[in-house]
Write a protein that holds these residues in place. Structure first.
Motif, short mmCIF file in Angstrom:
data_model
loop_
_atom_site.label_atom_id
_atom_site.label_comp_id
_atom_site.label_asym_id
_atom_site.label_seq_id
_atom_site.Cartn_x
_atom_site.Cartn_y
_atom_site.Cartn_z
N MET B 1 0.83 -1.21 0.00
CA MET B 1 0.00 0.00 0.00
C MET B 1 0.87 1.26 0.00
N GLN B 4 1.99 1.91 -3.42
CA GLN B 4 0.95 2.57 -4.23
C GLN B 4 0.84 4.03 -3.86
N MET B 5 0.86 4.31 -2.55
CA MET B 5 0.76 5.69 -2.12
C MET B 5 1.89 6.53 -2.69
N ARG B 8 1.38 7.09 -6.38
CA ARG B 8 0.32 8.05 -6.70
C ARG B 8 0.70 9.45 -6.23
N ASN B 9 1.44 9.51 -5.14
CA ASN B 9 1.83 10.83 -4.63
C ASN B 9 2.67 11.60 -5.62
N ARG B 12 0.75 13.74 -7.98
CA ARG B 12 -0.12 14.79 -7.46
C ARG B 12 0.29 16.14 -7.94
N MET B 298 -1.74 10.75 9.22
CA MET B 298 -1.28 9.36 9.12
C MET B 298 -0.52 8.95 10.39
N MET B 303 0.71 5.44 11.81
CA MET B 303 1.77 5.11 10.85
C MET B 303 3.10 5.51 11.50
N LYS B 307 7.81 3.70 8.43
CA LYS B 307 6.96 3.62 7.24
C LYS B 307 6.87 4.97 6.54
#
Ligand SMILES: Nc1ncnc2c1ncn2[C@@H]1O[C@H](COP(=O)(O)OP(=O)(O)O)[C@@H](O)[C@H]1O
Ligand SMILES: [Mg+2]
Lengths: 240, 404
Positions: B1, B4-5, B8-9, B12, B298, B303, B307
């Motif tokens: 995950m 993916q973050m 995608r970040n 942005r 987060m 988190m 991480k």
């Protein structure tokens, strides 16, 4: 009844050296499992500060906060992060969700941090989205959800980790009254059906009416702590 | 995950991500371009040393190079040349008599090295015929002809047909003077070397030195650079009393130049990487600052710092990975283009290159062997640069971040 929050003599002072602000002043607070409690009071009365202290986001200057038998004031920053992950669900006022993740991923993210197994994650996500009535928006990004829908996803996320209780700081502040009522419906339902403990701050009268216990803060002190006799027979709450 | 973050970040803020990816590409390009130029320059320098100046291997009397005394000739004769030439690895062989002399004209005098050569085989070994700019060169039928460089000719006001006098000592330590006529003017890219070397026929020089048919030097050109050590060993075994040297030993300044250039190259790459690092640090800090609330949230949710670090780290890595192929492609295209055409440094650097013995034409070569090293340097720079922003993000206090 099981005590989930046991706060003793908690104080938080800002600017102690210049003009001290007693944001939270000598607060005692006990919360039992299954309570549905509103924290009310005018702006600046210390609601956010108290919730942050209970949630382990901030450290008090005085007092102890025992959650599920652990005094969190003694934990290190890293221990606190892990403690929050395992024990506390959060719903913030706004911008709750991670924008690059879909609704489902936002919920799943927490369970991944907890290292929950895939099959269990899938099952839990399914049932949570059914409970928040957003099964059709599961793969949508937060930007495509309304404010009310976002807050419902935030509630689902807060529950995903199976926390001891959920803290919500003015969860309806940015919602229209219909969305606010809808969110409260879902929270109430979760509280009744799943015995989820909620502690939420608000200054919205219609929201206050839905609570079964109302704690009023004034200048960082508890001015009033009232158990409301609800339509149910349960009466929760004691004087702090 | 988190993967993916991170991925995608980076989409942005496309503009900003593009800037980082581009700086990585430019950093990579610059690093590789420096290497390509460096490699091209050194390669051509080494080629010149081998093909036009020193050849692969030279044989001398062990004492000859100490003072260039004419009596230290090689004991061998024509037969040696034939023997060496018969090896399958050898391309060409020639013999030379060499002495240090004073060259005098009406315009003045200069110290020179007189090379007595066999025109036919000399051309095969050092391509003297290709270097000729004026005149006909050395005619085997005529006596006392000389070829001088353009540089020396200009200095001594010589033209083809001019006469000059060479003065040196013979084997009996008598001073010998002889008049020579300029029949050719040559020019190479190595002007310092040019100025010192003049060429006459070996017979003319031998006669003046009084060494009969002997010679001081055998120069061996190989078919393949890689056979250098093999042939050197072979020759040393065959002629135990003779000094057998490779071009690396004869021209240590080339070796030295290779090493100093290495230093400069690493300094230049270091500076480029420093600029890249600052670019990445700045951009990632901006990216984190923009997402203060989100990161705070987060952390509030649980988190941990490891991480979070991983997230920032992965974002940087992704950006680097996007930039890398662009950098490689542009470098490859540029080197391909300029490898064929060459870069003429004389247009902006004048004679700087040739005064150091380098060709002013550079043919950059894609540094395939150093590719992995350079990519590693760039990736390490990126990794190193994201450490600071990552730590900074880890320091965020969730309460303060959430208040924003
Ligand atoms: N970081 C801070 N620094 C200084 N004062 C603060 C800070 N945070 C809150 N306060 C003060 O503490 C008091 C309580 O604030 P807060 O807990 O946000 O109240 P509420 O949430 O009820 O509006 C206010 O007077 C506020 O100005
Ligand atoms: Mg508040």
């Amino acid at each position: 009844m099981q005590t989930v929050i046991d706060a003793h003599n908690v104080s938080k002072v800002y600017n102690p050296k210049t003009i001290p602000v007693y944001a939270v002043n000598n607060v005692h607070l006990h919360l039992q499992r299954g309570e549905f409690t509103a924290l009310v009071g005018p702006s600046g009365s210390g609601k956010t500060t108290l919730l942050n202290l209970i949630g382990g986001l901030d450290k008090p200057d005085n007092g102890s906060i025992i959650i599920n038998g652990v005094d969190i004031t003694g934990l290190s920053a890293n221990e606190l992060i892990d403690f929050r992950l395992r024990n506390i669900g959060f719903v913030f006022q706004s911008f709750n969700l991670i924008p690059v993740l879909t609704a489902k991923e936002n919920v799943e993210f927490i369970m991944q941090l907890q290292k929950t197994r895939r099959q269990e994650r899938e099952n839990r996500i399914k049932s949570l989205f059914r409970q928040i009535e957003l099964e059709d928006k599961i793969n949508v990004r937060p930007s495509q959800l309304s404010g009310g829908q976002q807050q419902r996803v935030a509630v689902a996320r807060a529950l995903a980790s199976r926390p001891q209780f959920v803290l919500a700081d003015e969860p309806t502040a940015n919602l229209d009254s219909k969305s606010a009522a809808n969110l409260l419906d879902i929270m109430t339902k979760l509280n009744k059906e799943e015995n989820i403990t909620f502690l939420f701050s608000t200054h919205d009268q219609r929201v206050i009416e839905r609570a079964r216990r109302v704690i009023t803060l004034v200048d960082g002190q508890i001015a009033n702590d009232t158990a409301r006799v609800s339509t149910l027979h349960e009466v929760a709450g004691q004087a702090g | 995950m988190i993967l993916q973050m991170a991925w995608r970040n980076i989409w942005r803020n496309k503009m900003r991500s593009l800037v980082i990816a581009l700086s990585v590409a430019i950093g990579l390009f610059a690093g590789l371009a420096v290497l390509a130029l460096h490699k091209g320059m050194l390669k051509s320098r080494v080629r010149t040393v081998i093909d036009a100046e020193v050849s692969h291997i030279q044989l001398h009397h062990p004492l000859f190079k100490k003072d260039y005394e004419p009596q230290f000739t090689l004991t061998g004769n024509e037969q040696w040349l034939n023997d060496i030439r018969s090896s399958a690895l050898v391309k060409a062989v020639t013999a030379r008599s060499v002495t240090q002399a004073m060259l005098a004209t009406t315009a003045g005098s200069a110290g020179v090295q007189v090379n007595g050569i066999i025109p036919g085989t000399e051309n095969e070994v050092s391509r003297l015929d290709k270097k000729m700019k004026e005149g006909t060169g050395l005619n085997p039928q005529k006596k006392n002809e000389i070829v001088v460089s353009r540089k020396l000719a200009d200095k001594m006001k010589l033209k083809t047909g001019s006469k000059l006098v060479l003065t040196f000592t013979d084997t009996a330590a008598n001073i010998v003077s002889a008049a020579f006529r300029v029949t050719g003017i040559y020019q190479t890219e190595n002007t310092p070397l040019d100025e010192r070397n003049v060429y006459v026929k070996i017979n003319d020089l031998d006669e003046l030195l009084g060494i009969g048919n002997a010679f001081h030097e055998i120069a061996v050109l190989l078919k393949n650079d890689d056979d250098l050590l093999t042939v050197q060993k072979e020759l040393q075994q065959k002629y135990p009393g003779v000094l057998v040297e490779s071009w690396k030993e004869i021209s240590p300044e080339t070796e030295l130049m290779v090493n100093t250039m290495d230093y400069y190259m690493y300094i230049i790459i270091g500076i480029i990487m420093l600029a890249l690092a600052f670019g990445i640090i700045n951009t990632m800090l901006m990216a984190i600052l923009e997402r203060t609330r989100e990161i705070g949230m987060m952390v509030a949710l649980g988190m941990n710092r490891v991480k979070l670090f991983l997230l920032v780290f992965l974002e940087t890595i992704f950006l680097t990975m996007i930039g890398t192929p662009f950098g490689l492609l542009t470098t490859w295209l540029a080197t391909e283009y300029f490898y064929k055409r060459g870069i003429d440094t004389s247009s902006f650097a004048g004679k700087t290159m040739s005064s150091f013995g380098f060709s002013s034409m550079i043919y950059p070569e894609f540094p395939a062997e150093e590719l992995v090293t350079v990519m590693l340097i760039v990736i390490l720079t990126a990794v190193f640069s994201c450490i600071f922003p990552a730590i900074k993000s880890g320091r965020l206090q969730p309460v303060e971040a959430l208040r924003k």
